[in-house]
Design an enzyme around this catalytic site. Structure first.
Site, PDB file in Angstrom:
ATOM      1  N   LYS A  32      85.991   0.672  39.608  1.00 22.50           N
ATOM      2  CA  LYS A  32      87.252   0.728  40.285  1.00 22.50           C
ATOM      3  C   LYS A  32      88.007  -0.491  40.239  1.00 22.50           C
ATOM      4  O   LYS A  32      88.796  -0.029  40.025  1.00 22.50           O
ATOM      5  CB  LYS A  32      86.660   1.298  42.029  1.00 22.50           C
ATOM      6  CG  LYS A  32      88.050   1.179  42.440  1.00 22.50           C
ATOM      7  CD  LYS A  32      88.501   1.456  44.074  1.00 22.50           C
ATOM      8  CE  LYS A  32      87.125   2.512  44.514  1.00 22.50           C
ATOM      9  NZ  LYS A  32      86.659   3.260  45.266  1.00 22.50           N
ATOM     10  N   ARG A 102      87.096  -2.219  50.094  1.00 21.55           N
ATOM     11  CA  ARG A 102      86.681  -0.827  49.108  1.00 21.55           C
ATOM     12  C   ARG A 102      85.977  -0.937  48.597  1.00 21.55           C
ATOM     13  O   ARG A 102      85.336  -1.818  47.670  1.00 21.55           O
ATOM     14  CB  ARG A 102      87.705   0.420  48.490  1.00 21.55           C
ATOM     15  CG  ARG A 102      89.442   0.924  49.080  1.00 21.55           C
ATOM     16  CD  ARG A 102      90.297   0.780  47.633  1.00 21.55           C
ATOM     17  NE  ARG A 102      91.376   1.116  48.419  1.00 21.55           N
ATOM     18  CZ  ARG A 102      91.601   2.276  48.553  1.00 21.55           C
ATOM     19  NH1 ARG A 102      91.161   3.496  48.304  1.00 21.55           N
ATOM     20  NH2 ARG A 102      92.881   2.559  48.977  1.00 21.55           N
ATOM     21  N   GLY A 111      82.311   9.269  47.732  1.00 23.72           N
ATOM     22  CA  GLY A 111      81.980   8.932  49.006  1.00 23.72           C
ATOM     23  C   GLY A 111      80.768   8.243  49.359  1.00 23.72           C
ATOM     24  O   GLY A 111      79.737   8.494  50.535  1.00 23.72           O
ATOM     25  N   MET A 113      79.345   4.961  49.435  1.00 22.65           N
ATOM     26  CA  MET A 113      79.263   3.776  49.945  1.00 22.65           C
ATOM     27  C   MET A 113      80.374   4.351  51.138  1.00 22.65           C
ATOM     28  O   MET A 113      81.543   4.999  50.919  1.00 22.65           O
ATOM     29  CB  MET A 113      79.532   3.076  49.498  1.00 22.65           C
ATOM     30  CG  MET A 113      78.235   2.599  48.427  1.00 22.65           C
ATOM     31  SD  MET A 113      78.211   1.084  47.034  1.00 22.65           S
ATOM     32  CE  MET A 113      79.283   1.841  45.745  1.00 22.65           C
ATOM     33  N   ARG A 345      89.426   7.026  37.183  1.00 26.46           N
ATOM     34  CA  ARG A 345      88.177   6.696  36.575  1.00 26.46           C
ATOM     35  C   ARG A 345      88.571   8.565  35.953  1.00 26.46           C
ATOM     36  O   ARG A 345      89.271   9.413  36.378  1.00 26.46           O
ATOM     37  CB  ARG A 345      88.056   6.983  37.658  1.00 26.46           C
ATOM     38  CG  ARG A 345      87.930   8.285  38.496  1.00 26.46           C
ATOM     39  CD  ARG A 345      86.640   8.180  39.819  1.00 26.46           C
ATOM     40  NE  ARG A 345      86.941   8.924  41.078  1.00 26.46           N
ATOM     41  CZ  ARG A 345      86.527   9.285  42.105  1.00 26.46           C
ATOM     42  NH1 ARG A 345      85.675   7.984  42.553  1.00 26.46           N
ATOM     43  NH2 ARG A 345      86.946  10.416  42.833  1.00 26.46           N
ATOM     44  N   HIS A 464      54.274  32.049  33.929  1.00 22.82           N
ATOM     45  CA  HIS A 464      54.538  33.288  33.315  1.00 22.82           C
ATOM     46  C   HIS A 464      55.626  33.474  33.548  1.00 22.82           C
ATOM     47  O   HIS A 464      57.188  34.062  32.612  1.00 22.82           O
ATOM     48  CB  HIS A 464      53.592  33.905  33.739  1.00 22.82           C
ATOM     49  CG  HIS A 464      53.336  36.065  32.786  1.00 22.82           C
ATOM     50  ND1 HIS A 464      54.437  36.163  33.757  1.00 22.82           N
ATOM     51  CD2 HIS A 464      53.833  35.519  31.813  1.00 22.82           C
ATOM     52  CE1 HIS A 464      53.905  37.601  32.728  1.00 22.82           C
ATOM     53  NE2 HIS A 464      53.551  37.126  31.212  1.00 22.82           N
ATOM     54  N   SER A 823      53.798  23.477  14.450  1.00 23.71           N
ATOM     55  CA  SER A 823      54.418  23.906  15.049  1.00 23.71           C
ATOM     56  C   SER A 823      53.958  23.130  16.510  1.00 23.71           C
ATOM     57  O   SER A 823      53.129  23.943  16.717  1.00 23.71           O
ATOM     58  CB  SER A 823      54.853  25.583  14.975  1.00 23.71           C
ATOM     59  OG  SER A 823      56.044  25.411  15.695  1.00 23.71           O
ATOM     60  N   CYS A 891      58.402  24.399  19.441  1.00 25.40           N
ATOM     61  CA  CYS A 891      58.602  25.041  19.555  1.00 25.40           C
ATOM     62  C   CYS A 891      58.246  25.605  20.934  1.00 25.40           C
ATOM     63  O   CYS A 891      58.398  26.643  21.514  1.00 25.40           O
ATOM     64  CB  CYS A 891      57.654  26.713  18.949  1.00 25.40           C
ATOM     65  SG  CYS A 891      56.081  26.811  18.205  1.00 25.40           S
ATOM     66  N   TYR A 911      62.652  20.930  12.312  1.00 27.11           N
ATOM     67  CA  TYR A 911      63.525  21.541  14.186  1.00 27.11           C
ATOM     68  C   TYR A 911      63.014  22.070  15.363  1.00 27.11           C
ATOM     69  O   TYR A 911      61.710  21.793  15.132  1.00 27.11           O
ATOM     70  CB  TYR A 911      63.730  23.608  12.964  1.00 27.11           C
ATOM     71  CG  TYR A 911      62.239  24.059  12.875  1.00 27.11           C
ATOM     72  CD1 TYR A 911      61.855  25.076  13.986  1.00 27.11           C
ATOM     73  CD2 TYR A 911      61.597  24.171  11.430  1.00 27.11           C
ATOM     74  CE1 TYR A 911      60.593  25.194  14.126  1.00 27.11           C
ATOM     75  CE2 TYR A 911      59.898  24.310  11.566  1.00 27.11           C
ATOM     76  CZ  TYR A 911      59.609  25.073  12.666  1.00 27.11           C
ATOM     77  OH  TYR A 911      58.080  25.730  12.687  1.00 27.11           O
TER      78      TYR A 911
HETATM   79  C1  PEP Z   1      53.598  26.188  23.859  1.00 23.99           C
HETATM   80  O1  PEP Z   1      52.203  25.787  24.318  1.00 23.99           O
HETATM   81  O2  PEP Z   1      53.768  25.691  23.469  1.00 23.99           O
HETATM   82  C2  PEP Z   1      53.730  27.520  22.808  1.00 23.99           C
HETATM   83  C3  PEP Z   1      55.074  27.628  22.138  1.00 23.99           C
HETATM   84  O3  PEP Z   1      53.030  28.695  23.286  1.00 23.99           O
HETATM   85  P1  PEP Z   1      53.441  29.413  25.166  1.00 23.99           P
HETATM   86  O4  PEP Z   1      54.053  29.213  25.554  1.00 23.99           O
HETATM   87  O5  PEP Z   1      52.981  30.846  23.997  1.00 23.99           O
HETATM   88  O6  PEP Z   1      51.503  28.969  25.464  1.00 23.99           O
END
Ligand code: PEP
Ligand code: MG
Length: 938
Positions: A32, A102, A111, A113, A345, A464, A823, A891, A911
């Site tokens: 500010k 201020r 908001g 202080m 701001r 899961h 991976s 992944c 990737y």
């Molecule tokens: C992992 O373990 O990161 C993975 C991609 O396999 P899953 O989540 O199916 O165990």
């Protein structure tokens, strides 16, 4: 002679006149203060004033909450400059100067202080102020505001008695709002306020200079109030920065109907539309706008009400936006027709507005494409990709007391529907239901596929329920520990509210909130969001990392491709096994797999024995023949082969669908990973079923079948399934399953090639722990591939492995010799590195760890660079050293997390792969990460 201490004191500069600072001094003057200085430099109409630096605040705390020597002296000399500019003196009983005090730190903490207005009014000066302004009511009104704010902030008084006094005054005057109290009534209020302010434990100072000193202390103290501390913790802002204090001459929006105050944005912060957006109140001070006592009016009406001030505001707003090259959030006051800017701001905005303004400003030549990419927080894009609650409807639900509790925001999006408590009912009732379970298991898949959303009382963000719903792009709240789910009575209870099956609930997967009843949702449609499409195209031109998706069905694959995925980084084949019409075949296969594997083993052992016996033994030969006959002809082996053939047919069609959708792009197919017992019904229900069948005199054949299933389920049960018979261990012990899968992949490939398409499957082994495993699998599967007319391994079908175990990461060099790609399965790698169960840790103790600072963040959400990241770096380095053509991806769930993507960029991966909905997030995050790396190189 000057001492060292004196020298230090004279050298320390605590106070900066607005004309001495600029926007680059946020560290020292707070956001500010720095912006006020910048505006003065630009020649904008800012009331005169100065800033006490954040250094001073830090010094105040270092000295044990004492103002440093010399500070008040500097303040007094700056006040003299302000007095000169305004033409009034502070504390002058005839015509006093009033100031605002201020707070303002480097990062905006709206908001959190404290601020004090109208400082300089005392019992003495209020009379002179009334005369000088010619409006006694206004002077009394300003004084009572000061008494209340100063009492609360600087004297730490309870504000309730102030409210009570004001309420009583309105009641006896028979009016509804403060603004309607007349001079007499206000006189009375002021007298009572003064009496109360003097009754507290801290003496009420009559001297305005003392008031100023207390106000400065109070603002410094407010840096460490509970609100501000909690906010900083939430936002990850350091507690050491301290706040600056801006002291500025008051201008009065409450000095008549040619005056007013308001807040405006240079563009609409919700939609991003280019328009001056905001609201104002005539004849009012800032707190009236905030308190809701009077309803503010749209800024457009200022154009007719006070046209000159409006024109000025538009002009200054435009200048500020051009100057700061970002949307501004501006506070202003108009005093007798003259406009003053009190603050500017960068505006907080929705994701939609962030994208639109970033792209518009690039088109307008205000910022570069690179800046546009860095302006939009990648994770905010999720708001544009899934249904949301209508904010007003949600607010109403909160006001109606329908917010029941909170869990983990596992999968974004909002959903509203009937609560159901089992998968079968979800399937029956269809898409408009929310499946509520203590936790989910593969048995719940049919219901999860059908339901609009999932709510669980247990489990973390890689449980899961969380992984599956994110994959499906459905909202989920998991691990809502206040939620009690009673499956037998089909009800749930949360903090005293009970919801029965069929009653509506709503969940917000962005925040983890759970509500009773319905809340309206709004559907997104990104194909019509041109700005987003363009921003993502710019990101594609900048990023180095390729983005793939985790997709198990042609639908997911199509969605991922639509969102710009460059292939599939993980196709989890176990999800295909859970479909209801396939489960009987899967179970049949499992029930007989042990039998078949035993016969195969017997033949192999006998062959070895025969060889040792010199190649001739009638007895051994007979054993072999018998086992072979059984393998070819006994009922169980036949049933097994039939089930496998059935599954192979399904799998071929599955792979064909996915490969067709991803034509020309890589599709990494991971062979079966899940522990086998997950495919069987729960042991308890099998025991019940068997007992009931026996008691009711079921036919012998049915009884035998049930008993067999029960035995099989018993033998597959493990005490530690996550560390058990899963992944490649399964592929080695029950080789027919992987062989069937490879045949299905290659049959699908051959079929598509015959159509002239370009399928590019890659085959991936899960949960590998070392070279021997990988080589054994490779050898076996190579034979299958050859029989199907393919070679396994580059330049044929790429063959690779997941790196999910620390041992695999540490032995990456020897694995790389036998793999075309790695991976990183960062879900399991995190679980195995920490020894934290990915299904239980978040609910059981991880929150405690996070709250106590034992871990900086949830390692299942944001990759742990120190440990897991180190293993990945080792594997990257040693893997590439052994095989320079090795392709590297990640992944796990981290593949869609912007902060983890920064790590993947710096580790040099090729990737990341994430759920389809996260693909746009990952595209943007990868571009921002690449820009960050470029910066490092400079
Ligand atoms: C992992 O373990 O990161 C993975 C991609 O396999 P899953 O989540 O199916 O165990
Ligand atoms: Mg895994």
């Amino acid at each position: 002679m000057a001492t060292a201490k004196d020298h230090l004191m004279t050298a320390t500069k605590y106070v900066y006149r607005f004309s001495e600072g600029n926007a680059g001094m946020r560290d020292l003057l707070g956001g500010k203060g720095a912006n006020l200085c910048e505006m003065v430099g630009l020649g904008l109409p800012v009331p005169p004033g100065f800033v006490i630096s954040t250094d001073t605040c830090r010094e105040y705390y270092r000295l044990g909450r004492e103002l440093p020597d010399g500070l008040m002296k500097s303040v007094r000399s700056e006040m003299a400059v302000v007095e000169g500019a305004v033409g009034r003196r502070f504390g002058d009983p005839a015509a006093p100067l009033l100031v605002s005090v201020r707070s303002g730190s480097k990062f905006s903490m709206p908001g959190m202080m404290d601020t004090i207005l109208n400082l300089g009014l005392t019992a003495d000066t209020v009379r002179g102020f009334a005369e000088a302004t010619g409006d006694r009511r206004f002077a009394l009104d300003s004084y009572r505001r000061f008494l209340q704010l100063f009492g609360k902030v600087a004297l730490y008084l309870d504000t309730e008695p102030f409210e009570e006094i004001l309420k009583a005054a309105k009641e006896s005057a028979g009016v509804a709002s403060d603004a309607e109290l007349d001079e007499r009534a206000l006189e009375d209020v002021v007298e009572r306020f003064e009496r109360y302010a003097r009754s507290g434990p801290h003496a009420f100072p009559d001297d305005p200079w003392e008031q100023l000193e207390l106000a400065i202390r109070a603002v410094f103290d407010s840096w460490n109030n509970a609100r501000a501390t909690a906010y900083r913790e939430y936002q990850g802002i350091s507690h050491d920065l301290g706040t600056a204090v801006s002291i500025m001459a008051m201008v009065f929006g409450n000095s008549g109907w040619d005056s007013g105050t308001g807040v405006c944005f240079t563009r609409n912060p919700a939609s991003g539309t280019r328009e001056l957006y905001g609201e104002f109140l005539a004849n009012a001070q800032g707190e009236d706008v905030v308190s809701g006592v009077r309803t503010p009016r749209p800024i457009s009406e200022l154009a007719t009400e006070m046209p000159a001030a409006h024109t000025e505001l538009v002009r200054h707003g435009q200048n500020l936006e051009n100057h700061f090259r970002d949307v501004q959030d501006i506070e202003f006051t108009i005093e007798h027709g003259k406009l003053y800017i009190l603050q500017t701001r960068s505006a907080k905005r929705t994701a939609m507005a962030a994208v639109k303004t970033a792209v518009d400003m690039t088109d307008e030549g205000l910022i570069s494409k690179e800046e546009a990419i860095l302006r939009v927080p990648a994770s905010d894009l999720m708001q544009l990709l899934v249904p949301l609650f209508d904010e007003e409807a949600k607010q109403r639900a909160v006001e109606e007391g329908r917010l029941l509790g909170r869990g983990l925001n596992a999968s974004p999006g909002a959903a509203t529907g009937q609560a159901v408590f089992d998968s079968e009912t979800a399937v029956e009732r269809g898409a408009e239901v929310i499946l509520v379970r203590p936790e989910t298991s593969p048995d719940d898949m049919p219901g999860m596929l059908r339901a609009a959303a999932v709510l669980t009382s247990r489990g973390g963000i890689t449980s899961h329920a969380a992984v599956v719903t994110r994959g499906l792009g459905k909202p989920a709240v998991v691990g809502c520990s206040d939620l009690y789910v009673d499956l037998s009575r089909k009800l749930m209870a949360v903090n005293g509210t009970t919801i029965h099956e069929g009653e509506d609930i709503s969940i917000d997967g962005f925040t983890g909130e759970v509500f009773a009843g319905r809340i309206e949702t709004i559907a997104p449609d990104i194909s019509r969001n041109d700005a987003l499409i363009r921003l993502l195209e710019w990101a594609d031109g900048i990023r180095r990392l390729a983005i793939r998706a985790n997709a198990d069905t042609p639908n997911d694959a199509a969605q991922a491709r639509g969102f710009g995925a460059h292939g599939i980084g993980l196709c989890r084949t176990e999800h295909m096994f859970f479909q209801p019409e396939r489960l009987p075949s899967v179970r049949r296969m499992l029930m007989s797999a042990g039998h078949v594997a035993r016969l195969e083993q017997k033949i192999e052992d006998a062959r070895v024995e025969l060889q040792q016996a010199g190649g001739v033994s009638a007895e051994i030969e007979k054993d072999i023949r018998e086992a072979q006959d059984a393998l070819e002809g006994d009922a169980e082996s036949l049933a097994y082969r039939e089930a496998l053939a059935h599954l192979e047919e399904y799998q071929t069609a599955d792979f064909s669908g996915i490969l067709r959708t991803m034509d020309g792009l890589p599709v990494v197919i991971r062979l079966l990973d899940a522990p086998l017992h997950e495919f069987l019904p729960p042991l308890e229900s099998l025991i019940d079923e068997f007992a009931t069948a026996r008691a009711s005199g079921a036919p012998a054949e049915e009884l035998a079948e049930k008993e067999h299933l029960l035995e099989e389920a018993r033998s597959l049960r493990e005490s530690n399934p996550m560390l058990g018979h899963r992944g490649s261990r399964l592929g080695l012990t029950y080789p027919a399953i992987y062989e069937m899968q490879v045949r299905a992949i290659l049959a699908a490939t051959n079929g598509l090639k015959a159509e002239g398409l370009d399928p590019r499957p890659e085959i991936m082994m899960p949960l590998i722990m070392g070279k021997a495993e990988l080589v054994a699998l490779q050898t076996r599967l190579r034979t299958v591939a050859t029989a199907m007319g393919h070679t396994l391994g580059k330049p044929g079908i790429h063959f690779g492995t997941m790196i999910e175990l620390p041992r695999a990461a540490l032995l990456a060099g020897e694995l790389a010799d036998h793999a075309d790609f790695f991976s990183f399965g960062s879900n399991d790698l995190t679980q195995m590195t920490f020894g934290f169960s990915r299904d239980d840790a978040e609910e059981k103790f991880l929150r405690f760890y996070l709250e106590r600072g034992l871990l900086p963040q949830n390692p299942f959400a944001t990759l742990d660079e120190a440990g897991v990241g180190r293993l990945i770096r080792i594997a990257v380095e040693e893997g590439r050293a052994a095989n320079p053509r090795l392709e590297l991806g990640l992944c796990g769930e981290h593949g869609g997390d912007p902060q983890s993507i920064v790590f993947c960029e710096s580790a040099g991966l090729d990737y990341v792969s994430c759920s389809p909905l996260r693909v746009p997030v990952a595209r943007l995050a990868a571009a921002a990460a690449a820009l960050g790396e470029r910066e490092k190189d400079v």
